[in-house]
Design a protein around this motif. Structure first.
Motif, mmCIF file in Angstrom:
data_model
loop_
_atom_site.group_PDB
_atom_site.id
_atom_site.type_symbol
_atom_site.label_atom_id
_atom_site.label_comp_id
_atom_site.label_asym_id
_atom_site.label_seq_id
_atom_site.Cartn_x
_atom_site.Cartn_y
_atom_site.Cartn_z
ATOM 1 N N MET A 233 -30.898 53.063 -10.032
ATOM 2 C CA MET A 233 -29.851 53.569 -10.919
ATOM 3 C C MET A 233 -29.372 54.940 -10.456
ATOM 4 N N ALA A 234 -30.315 55.793 -10.022
ATOM 5 C CA ALA A 234 -29.923 57.108 -9.525
ATOM 6 C C ALA A 234 -29.030 56.981 -8.288
ATOM 7 N N MET A 235 -29.370 56.054 -7.402
ATOM 8 C CA MET A 235 -28.534 55.828 -6.217
ATOM 9 C C MET A 235 -27.147 55.347 -6.607
ATOM 10 N N LEU A 236 -27.070 54.503 -7.639
ATOM 11 C CA LEU A 236 -25.774 54.008 -8.087
ATOM 12 C C LEU A 236 -24.950 55.127 -8.722
ATOM 13 N N TYR A 237 -25.612 56.045 -9.432
ATOM 14 C CA TYR A 237 -24.916 57.219 -9.970
ATOM 15 C C TYR A 237 -24.339 58.065 -8.840
ATOM 16 N N ILE A 238 -25.154 58.295 -7.801
ATOM 17 C CA ILE A 238 -24.743 59.188 -6.714
ATOM 18 C C ILE A 238 -23.706 58.516 -5.819
ATOM 19 N N PHE A 239 -23.888 57.207 -5.576
ATOM 20 C CA PHE A 239 -22.969 56.469 -4.705
ATOM 21 C C PHE A 239 -22.361 55.305 -5.484
ATOM 22 N N PRO A 240 -21.413 55.570 -6.378
ATOM 23 C CA PRO A 240 -20.832 54.493 -7.202
ATOM 24 C C PRO A 240 -20.118 53.425 -6.389
ATOM 25 N N GLY A 241 -19.756 53.754 -5.144
ATOM 26 C CA GLY A 241 -19.091 52.776 -4.301
ATOM 27 C C GLY A 241 -19.932 51.545 -4.021
ATOM 28 N N ILE A 242 -21.251 51.653 -4.214
ATOM 29 C CA ILE A 242 -22.118 50.482 -4.056
ATOM 30 C C ILE A 242 -21.659 49.351 -4.973
ATOM 31 N N ALA A 243 -21.183 49.718 -6.150
ATOM 32 C CA ALA A 243 -20.714 48.726 -7.114
ATOM 33 C C ALA A 243 -19.210 48.539 -7.088
ATOM 34 N N THR A 244 -18.469 49.587 -6.789
ATOM 35 C CA THR A 244 -17.008 49.523 -6.947
ATOM 36 C C THR A 244 -16.268 49.086 -5.694
ATOM 37 N N TRP A 245 -16.916 49.165 -4.512
ATOM 38 C CA TRP A 245 -16.172 48.890 -3.281
ATOM 39 C C TRP A 245 -15.763 47.425 -3.172
ATOM 40 N N LEU A 246 -16.696 46.504 -3.376
ATOM 41 C CA LEU A 246 -16.386 45.093 -3.172
ATOM 42 C C LEU A 246 -15.314 44.568 -4.124
ATOM 43 N N PRO A 247 -15.394 44.816 -5.441
ATOM 44 C CA PRO A 247 -14.293 44.336 -6.303
ATOM 45 C C PRO A 247 -12.964 44.988 -5.972
ATOM 46 N N SER A 248 -12.997 46.266 -5.559
ATOM 47 C CA SER A 248 -11.750 46.924 -5.171
ATOM 48 C C SER A 248 -11.170 46.289 -3.911
ATOM 49 N N TYR A 249 -12.042 45.989 -2.939
ATOM 50 C CA TYR A 249 -11.582 45.386 -1.686
ATOM 51 C C TYR A 249 -11.030 43.980 -1.912
ATOM 52 N N LEU A 250 -11.674 43.228 -2.784
ATOM 53 C CA LEU A 250 -11.274 41.839 -2.991
ATOM 54 C C LEU A 250 -10.044 41.691 -3.866
ATOM 55 N N TYR A 251 -9.891 42.563 -4.867
ATOM 56 C CA TYR A 251 -8.913 42.281 -5.916
ATOM 57 C C TYR A 251 -7.818 43.315 -6.098
ATOM 58 N N ASP A 252 -8.037 44.558 -5.715
ATOM 59 C CA ASP A 252 -7.053 45.587 -6.064
ATOM 60 C C ASP A 252 -5.727 45.410 -5.343
ATOM 61 N N HIS A 253 -5.732 44.718 -4.191
ATOM 62 C CA HIS A 253 -4.477 44.498 -3.483
ATOM 63 C C HIS A 253 -3.690 43.327 -4.050
ATOM 64 N N VAL A 254 -4.305 42.572 -4.993
ATOM 65 C CA VAL A 254 -3.631 41.412 -5.579
ATOM 66 C C VAL A 254 -2.804 41.893 -6.760
ATOM 67 N N GLN A 255 -1.530 41.695 -6.681
ATOM 68 C CA GLN A 255 -0.639 42.148 -7.743
ATOM 69 C C GLN A 255 -0.237 41.029 -8.685
ATOM 70 N N SER A 256 -0.130 39.819 -8.159
ATOM 71 C CA SER A 256 0.314 38.710 -8.990
ATOM 72 C C SER A 256 -0.107 37.413 -8.318
ATOM 73 N N GLY A 257 0.162 36.320 -9.012
ATOM 74 C CA GLY A 257 -0.136 35.028 -8.426
ATOM 75 C C GLY A 257 -1.355 34.386 -9.043
ATOM 76 N N PRO A 258 -1.743 33.224 -8.532
ATOM 77 C CA PRO A 258 -2.819 32.455 -9.161
ATOM 78 C C PRO A 258 -4.171 33.125 -9.061
ATOM 79 N N VAL A 259 -4.413 33.868 -8.003
ATOM 80 C CA VAL A 259 -5.725 34.515 -7.895
ATOM 81 C C VAL A 259 -5.903 35.534 -9.003
ATOM 82 N N GLN A 260 -4.863 36.295 -9.275
ATOM 83 C CA GLN A 260 -4.934 37.264 -10.350
ATOM 84 C C GLN A 260 -5.199 36.566 -11.680
ATOM 85 N N ASP A 261 -4.567 35.403 -11.888
ATOM 86 C CA ASP A 261 -4.789 34.675 -13.134
ATOM 87 C C ASP A 261 -6.232 34.194 -13.232
ATOM 88 N N LEU A 262 -6.804 33.753 -12.118
ATOM 89 C CA LEU A 262 -8.177 33.270 -12.138
ATOM 90 C C LEU A 262 -9.157 34.379 -12.430
#
Length: 470
Positions: A421-450
């Protein structure tokens, strides 16, 4: 007595009654209806009907029985023994090979089942006696079995993350993506601890005899191909379909349920008796979860109607003057303490929603907060007095293994969770990088709906659409 005071009395009364041992789901409904009647009179029964229907109409919860069914079918497919033996052969030359094989088996099997009690019990029957026969310290063997069995709370497809997503109105796909690296990292931290202990104190985790270490490579590969890879392929297909937007969690869970049946047929381990047991256990577990959801909906709705959330917000924001970091530390410390007397389901459905309205105030991403909670809840199964993983193991352990030894073995792994938990506090990217990489570039379309799920959080300060009093 003002409404906010009634709300805090309601919360305190619930904790007191739960500690007396009353059933959680029906205690929630009784408290919600009883205190709600004081403030709302007959309208509280309309609330009961509305919230029960809301649970029945929540599409996200369809995945819960499907994932549970997938877990029970795999549990009865008799592949755990093959999986453990193949991983034991593959890790035979490493320090603490049996413990490492146990953790790897638990991680994979917990991913497939997500049922802590089933994983701890089965590994307690299979791996725990094997470690004791090999001369392992009973405390280390117990800690490895309990900690590994709890990984299903965090590693997708986690039932806990589905419930958190339905509670907070966040995307289950994003939660799964955010929990992937923290779950894998926690399993690796457990393994690192075992290697260190086995290297520093060889007597606590003796090496396997030469005949078990020097296994031909072809034999190891054949064992892995027939045990490890089929299950890993099934899990990868289910998670991949969710993470890459090819299917909703409910659709992927249906794929997993069908895949588990095909896997059990391939191993010639499926018969009518086992299928009937899987269906019965699935129905029983799902009913428990859904009634708990109904009770939590009613309780938190009445609590919000009475103004309890405003009291909590006033304490956290005005009286304590917390910033984002201190807010996260305090809330996780409270959840850690709640894990001593309560189980994870009660914490997620009852107490976490109390903190959810404060996330916007402190600028906390609910996805990140959910992963922190899932990581924190690993401790709820390993810290006394409840420590259900310890009791599961004690139920199948040899008589000479004391419960105090199991508790003592779990404590270092609780410390590892805190380090994680301390590592996750210090390096939040451990949790936030993958969802940001996979989904933040999706603006619309069926993937966003799913990726989307219906909004349906617990923060209900008002009760619109209720009929007026007669």
């Amino acid at each position: 007595m003002s409404d906010p005071v009634i709300g805090m009395v309601m919360l305190g009364s619930f904790i007191f009654v739960i500690l007396l041992g009353f059933p959680v789901a029906f205690t929630l409904m009784a408290m919600g209806i009883g205190f709600g009647y004081l403030a709302m009179e007959m309208r509280v029964f309309d609330l009961l009907v509305q919230r029960t229907y809301a649970v029945m109409a929540n599409d996200v919860l369809i995945s819960v029985p499907l994932f549970i069914f997938m877990g029970y079918v795999i549990e009865r497919a008799n592949i755990l023994d093959r999986l453990f033996r193949s991983l034991q052969m593959a890790s035979g030359g490493l320090p603490g090979a049996l413990a490492l094989a146990t953790l790897a088996t638990c991680a994979l099997f917990a991913t497939a089942t997500g049922i802590v009690g089933a994983v701890v019990t089965l590994m307690g029957l299979l791996a725990f006696p094997a470690m004791l026969r090999a001369g392992y310290d009973a405390r280390l063997a117990a800690g490895v079995t309990c900690a590994g069995g709890c990984l299903g709370i965090l590693i997708p497809p986690s039932i806990m993350l589905i419930l958190y997503g339905a509670t907070s109105g966040t995307s289950v796909a994003r939660l799964y993506a955010a929990a992937f690296f923290p779950g894998l990292g926690l399993a690796l931290l457990y393994m690192l601890y075992v290697v260190i202990v086995a290297s520093v104190r060889p007597g606590a985790a003796p090496r396997l005899p030469p005949e078990e270490r020097n296994v031909p490579v072809g034999t190891i590969l054949l064992a892995l191909v027939t045990s490890f890879f089929p299950l890993a392929l099934l899990i990868g297909m289910v998670l991949g379909a969710i993470l890459f937007g090819l299917a909703t969690p409910s659709e992927a869970a249906a794929m997993g349920a069908m895949g588990s049946i095909l896997l059990a047929l391939a191993y010639r381990a499926l018969n009518f008796q086992r299928l009937r047991e899987s269906v019965f256990l699935t129905a029983r577990t799902t009913a428990m979860v859904c009634w708990l959801f109904v009770g939590a909906y009613i309780f938190t709705s009445v609590f919000g109607y009475l103004g309890g959330h405003h009291v909590i917000e006033n304490i956290f924001v005005e009286q304590l003057s917390l910033n984002t970091v201190t807010f996260l530390i305090l809330t996780q410390f409270i959840i850690f303490l709640l894990g001593w007397p309560l189980e994870w389901s009660e914490i997620v459905l009852i107490f976490v929603p109390i903190f959810l309205p404060l996330l916007d105030t402190f600028g906390v991403d609910p996805i990140f907060f959910g992963v922190l909670v899932a990581l924190n809840l690993q401790t709820s199964f390993m810290t006394p007095p409840v420590a259900m993983a310890a009791y599961y193991l004690k139920g199948v352990a040899p008589p000479e293994v004391r419960l105090t030894q199991i508790f003592a073995g779990c404590l270092p792994f609780v410390g590892i969770v805190i380090v994680g938990m301390a590592m996750l506090y210090i390096f939040p990217g451990i949790a936030t990088w993958l969802p940001s990489y996979l989904y933040d570039h999706v603006q619309s379309g069926p993937v966003q709906d799913l990726m989307s799920i219906p909004e349906g959080g617990f923060d209900v300060p008002e009760l619109p659409d209720l009929p007026p009093l007669n």
